[in-house]
Design a protein around this motif. Structure first.
Motif, mmCIF file in Angstrom:
data_model
loop_
_atom_site.group_PDB
_atom_site.id
_atom_site.type_symbol
_atom_site.label_atom_id
_atom_site.label_comp_id
_atom_site.label_asym_id
_atom_site.label_seq_id
_atom_site.Cartn_x
_atom_site.Cartn_y
_atom_site.Cartn_z
ATOM 1 N N ILE A 116 23.385 10.301 9.199
ATOM 2 C CA ILE A 116 22.443 9.192 9.437
ATOM 3 C C ILE A 116 22.460 8.306 8.194
ATOM 4 N N ILE A 117 22.288 7.022 8.392
ATOM 5 C CA ILE A 117 22.230 6.108 7.232
ATOM 6 C C ILE A 117 21.010 5.196 7.350
ATOM 7 N N ILE A 118 20.334 4.992 6.229
ATOM 8 C CA ILE A 118 19.381 3.882 6.135
ATOM 9 C C ILE A 118 19.984 2.895 5.142
ATOM 10 N N TRP A 119 20.171 1.677 5.582
ATOM 11 C CA TRP A 119 20.707 0.628 4.710
ATOM 12 C C TRP A 119 19.555 -0.287 4.257
ATOM 13 N N GLY A 120 19.682 -0.816 3.028
ATOM 14 C CA GLY A 120 18.855 -1.960 2.652
ATOM 15 C C GLY A 120 17.608 -1.672 1.855
#
Ligand code: NAX
Length: 324
Positions: A181-185
């Motif tokens: 899973i990725i959270i960007w920003g």
């Protein structure tokens, strides 16, 4: 027994710290064989409450806790610290614009960055939790020219855990079955929770859920989860935030091959402007974070990455005069 490490926690009388301090003292962050000395910082008005935390710490009799320094002096807080968890921040007042909040907190993180630069261990690892976390970290980094910017990160780990939990619940899988899973920003409503590369029990997550759920449920739920908690609890996330901070610091100290999301200084990867403190997927080895490279970014993802970058650029412009 190993020699003790020094861990600074700011906002020591606040609600996140109330969950964090006891777990660190019990060994949850650095393991059951690592003695710790805690340096707790508060504003003068909260020192009495901090004294109460100290009394409770004494009452726990933690074998690993060798000493506690309790102070309202920022410089004293950071002397020789190996880890610094910058949790304390000014809350948003009723008539405050976001830009006012950025400036008020910017001043705090400028002072703390300077003190870290001057007094902390040369290998200090700094996690910024206090909001607006990414820009606060950006300011602290600017105020600490003798430290490597890679020694700073801003907390996105709670968002990362929230995203894993939502996908696990939707697919009926165990939490541990969800990977990549990725959270960007930015740690804000423009963050982009991304399951494009995620797997559940080894299967591509995107083959298990439909695009409508991703766009209209998953992404907004993760982005708005903090607000949902405040509405229900009357207070912002605290125990889950403390757990996220512990998890990230433990991974930073011990390493992880799993992808985790954390906000670090951009090196230009994925076209993100250099020097912004932006959340990327990273792996961690020997205390060094490496951005996971060469991921395919589709058009939808690209626009989400850029929207969060734009917000961080605006925040950077708002606090520009604090950098001198
Ligand atoms: P609290 O208001 O309970 O505690 C903050 C504490 O910081 C207070 O005791 C206050 O006296 C102290 N403080 C203020 N200025 C200080 C300074 N200059 N030096 C030292 N201490 C200072 O807030 P809490 O719920 O503990 O949240 C702390 C911060 O974490 C907030 O900014 C909050 O928005 C942020 N969060 C960040 C998250 C993230 O994922 N990055 C998630 C949780 C949380 O919302």
């Amino acid at each position: 027994m190993k020699p003790p490490v020094r861990i600074a926690i700011t906002g020591g009388a606040g609600q996140i710290a109330y969950s964090l301090i006891f777990r660190i003292a019990s060994g949850e962050m650095l393991g059951p064989d690592q003695p710790v000395i805690l340096h707790l910082l508060e504003v003068p008005a909260a020192l009495k409450a901090l004294k109460g935390v100290l009394l409770e710490l004494e009452d726990c009799g933690y074998p690993l806790l060798q000493n506690v320094v309790m102070t309202d002096d920022t410089n004293l807080t950071f002397i020789d610290v190996d880890y610094a968890l910058l949790v304390g921040a000014a809350p948003r007042g009723p008539d405050m614009e976001r830009s006012d909040l950025l400036k008020v907190n910017g001043e705090i993180f400028k002072v703390q960055g300077k003190a870290l630069n001057e007094f902390a261990s040369r290998d200090v690892k700094v996690l910024v939790v206090g909001n607006p976390a990414n820009t606060n970290a950006y300011i602290a980094i600017s105020a600490a020219p003798d430290l490597n910017p890679k020694q700073f990160t801003a907390m996105m780990r709670l968002d990362h855990h929230r995203a894993i939990a939502q996908l696990a619940a939707k697919t009926g899988a165990e939490i541990t079955a969800v990977k990549n899973i990725i959270i960007w920003g930015n740690h804000s409503a423009t963050q982009y929770p991304d399951i494009s590369h995620a797997t559940v029990n080894g299967q591509p997550a995107k083959s298990l859920v439909d695009q409508d759920w991703i766009v209209n449920e998953f992404i907004p739920t993760v982005q708005q989860r903090g607000t949902e908690v405040i509405k229900a609890r009357g207070k912002s996330s605290a125990a889950s935030a403390a757990f996220a901070a512990l998890s990230l610091m433990r991974d930073w100290a011990m390493g992880t091959e799993q992808w985790v999301s954390t906000a670090i200084v951009s090196d230009g990867s994925y076209g993100i402007a250099k020097d912004l403190v932006y959340s990327f997927p990273v792996t961690i080895k020997n205390g060094e974070m490496s951005i996971v490279q060469d991921l395919e970014i589709d058009e939808f993802s690209r626009s989400c990455l850029q929207a969060s970058q734009r917000e961080l650029e605006q925040e950077r412009d708002t606090i520009a005069d604090l950098l001198h």
